[in-house]
Design a protein around this motif. Structure first.
Motif, mmCIF file in Angstrom:
data_model
loop_
_atom_site.group_PDB
_atom_site.id
_atom_site.type_symbol
_atom_site.label_atom_id
_atom_site.label_comp_id
_atom_site.label_asym_id
_atom_site.label_seq_id
_atom_site.Cartn_x
_atom_site.Cartn_y
_atom_site.Cartn_z
ATOM 1 N N ASP A 141 -18.377 -25.043 93.737
ATOM 2 C CA ASP A 141 -17.404 -25.036 92.643
ATOM 3 C C ASP A 141 -15.990 -25.145 93.209
ATOM 4 O OD1 ASP A 141 -19.037 -24.662 90.236
ATOM 5 O OD2 ASP A 141 -19.588 -22.758 91.156
ATOM 6 N N HIS A 187 -18.856 -29.684 92.221
ATOM 7 C CA HIS A 187 -18.353 -29.677 90.845
ATOM 8 C C HIS A 187 -16.838 -29.527 90.901
ATOM 9 C CE1 HIS A 187 -18.153 -27.226 86.818
ATOM 10 N NE2 HIS A 187 -17.504 -28.374 86.749
ATOM 11 N N SER A 223 -19.323 -34.216 90.589
ATOM 12 C CA SER A 223 -19.258 -34.126 89.131
ATOM 13 C C SER A 223 -17.859 -33.709 88.713
ATOM 14 C CB SER A 223 -20.285 -33.118 88.611
ATOM 15 O OG SER A 223 -21.603 -33.520 88.936
ATOM 16 N N HIS A 246 -14.958 -33.406 85.029
ATOM 17 C CA HIS A 246 -14.814 -33.239 83.586
ATOM 18 C C HIS A 246 -14.067 -34.433 82.993
ATOM 19 C CE1 HIS A 246 -15.859 -28.832 83.398
ATOM 20 N NE2 HIS A 246 -15.723 -29.030 84.703
ATOM 21 N N VAL A 258 -19.347 -33.643 83.486
ATOM 22 C CA VAL A 258 -19.493 -32.238 83.105
ATOM 23 C C VAL A 258 -19.012 -32.038 81.672
ATOM 24 C CG1 VAL A 258 -19.019 -29.853 83.756
ATOM 25 C CG2 VAL A 258 -18.980 -31.650 85.505
ATOM 26 N N LEU A 275 -23.921 -32.470 83.680
ATOM 27 C CA LEU A 275 -23.858 -31.026 83.896
ATOM 28 C C LEU A 275 -23.325 -30.359 82.631
ATOM 29 C CD1 LEU A 275 -23.847 -28.380 85.472
ATOM 30 C CD2 LEU A 275 -21.749 -29.124 86.612
ATOM 31 N N MET A 310 -22.036 -27.104 80.885
ATOM 32 C CA MET A 310 -21.521 -25.762 81.132
ATOM 33 C C MET A 310 -21.943 -24.856 79.976
ATOM 34 S SD MET A 310 -20.049 -25.896 84.033
ATOM 35 C CE MET A 310 -19.418 -24.214 83.979
ATOM 36 N N ASP A 330 -25.212 -24.968 83.993
ATOM 37 C CA ASP A 330 -24.475 -24.011 84.825
ATOM 38 C C ASP A 330 -23.805 -22.980 83.931
ATOM 39 O OD1 ASP A 330 -22.859 -22.651 86.596
ATOM 40 O OD2 ASP A 330 -21.715 -24.398 87.249
#
Length: 220
Positions: free
Chosen positions: A37, A68, A90, A92, A116, A137, A139, A177
């Protein structure tokens, strides 16, 4: 056909004074990927690590590094994380004006690209890029901190994305995640996830517990 669930321990919950050791131990304990992360204190309200730490950790595991990026902007840093040893990157879609360009950049450097979705990001954000991405991914907490509780409303999103992936005919991994425990793991796998990111649930109890914790997340 859905793959068996894979476990990606998040080093956000590891011992930061012994990250190399913890990455080596979770690798031996059965982790399928190492989840990293990256937070910038701007896109999310926390600061973690950069490519230098990823590079230092790379020799401690042969498993894919699942990075991420919770940063903005993304594109200037992608080459650095590739050079550091990331296998999956990955990001956003809210982190920049041209998410498809970011996907193209990641793929041009020979790495898998992931998109994401925050709890408030609609499934429609995926549609224009489903022909190009390798990972979605989801969240199931708001990004920024470990140890949060699972947001139940994301189960419907996971199920919708599973249908979209299956309809696309592409081999896209569906990763979840946030708030993953042995109990919520069953729910998200039933909804269609095939990769689980878990921090607290893996690292609680110290290194002697890592293998047991990972096995508990896989289920019977």
């Amino acid at each position: 056909m859905q793959q068996p669930v894979r476990i990606a321990p998040s080093i956000l919950s590891a011992d930061f004074a012994a990250l190399g050791r913890d990455v080596a131990v979770i690798t031996a304990a059965g982790a399928d990927l190492i989840h990293v992360d990256v937070m910038d204190g701007h896109f999310v309200p926390n600061i973690t690590i950069g490519p230098g730490v990823v590079k230092a950790l790379r020799p401690h595991s042969h498993k894919p590094f699942d990075v991420h990026l919770m940063i903005a902007p993304v594109d200037p840093y992608v080459p650095d994380f590739v050079e550091a040893g990331a296998d999956i990157i990955s990001f956003h879609p809210e982190a920049g004006p041209h998410p498809h360009r970011t996907v193209q950049l990641i793929k041009s450097l020979g790495r898998k690209a992931g998109l994401v979705l925050n709890p408030g990001t609609p499934v429609s954000a995926v549609e224009p890029m489903i022909g190009d991405i390798d990972v979605i991914l989801v969240m199931s907490v708001n990004p920024g901190f470990g140890g949060q509780s699972f947001i139940e409303s994301q189960l419907a999103k996971i199920a919708t994305l599973r249908r979209m992936i299956d309809a696309s005919g592409r081999a896209i991994d569906l990763e979840v995640d946030g708030g993953i425990t042995p109990e919520t793991a069953r729910q998200v796998v039933a909804a269609g996830a095939d990769m689980l990111v878990a921090g607290t649930a893996v690292f609680r109890g110290g290194p002697k517990r890592y293998a047991t914790n990972i096995a508990a997340l896989r289920g019977p």
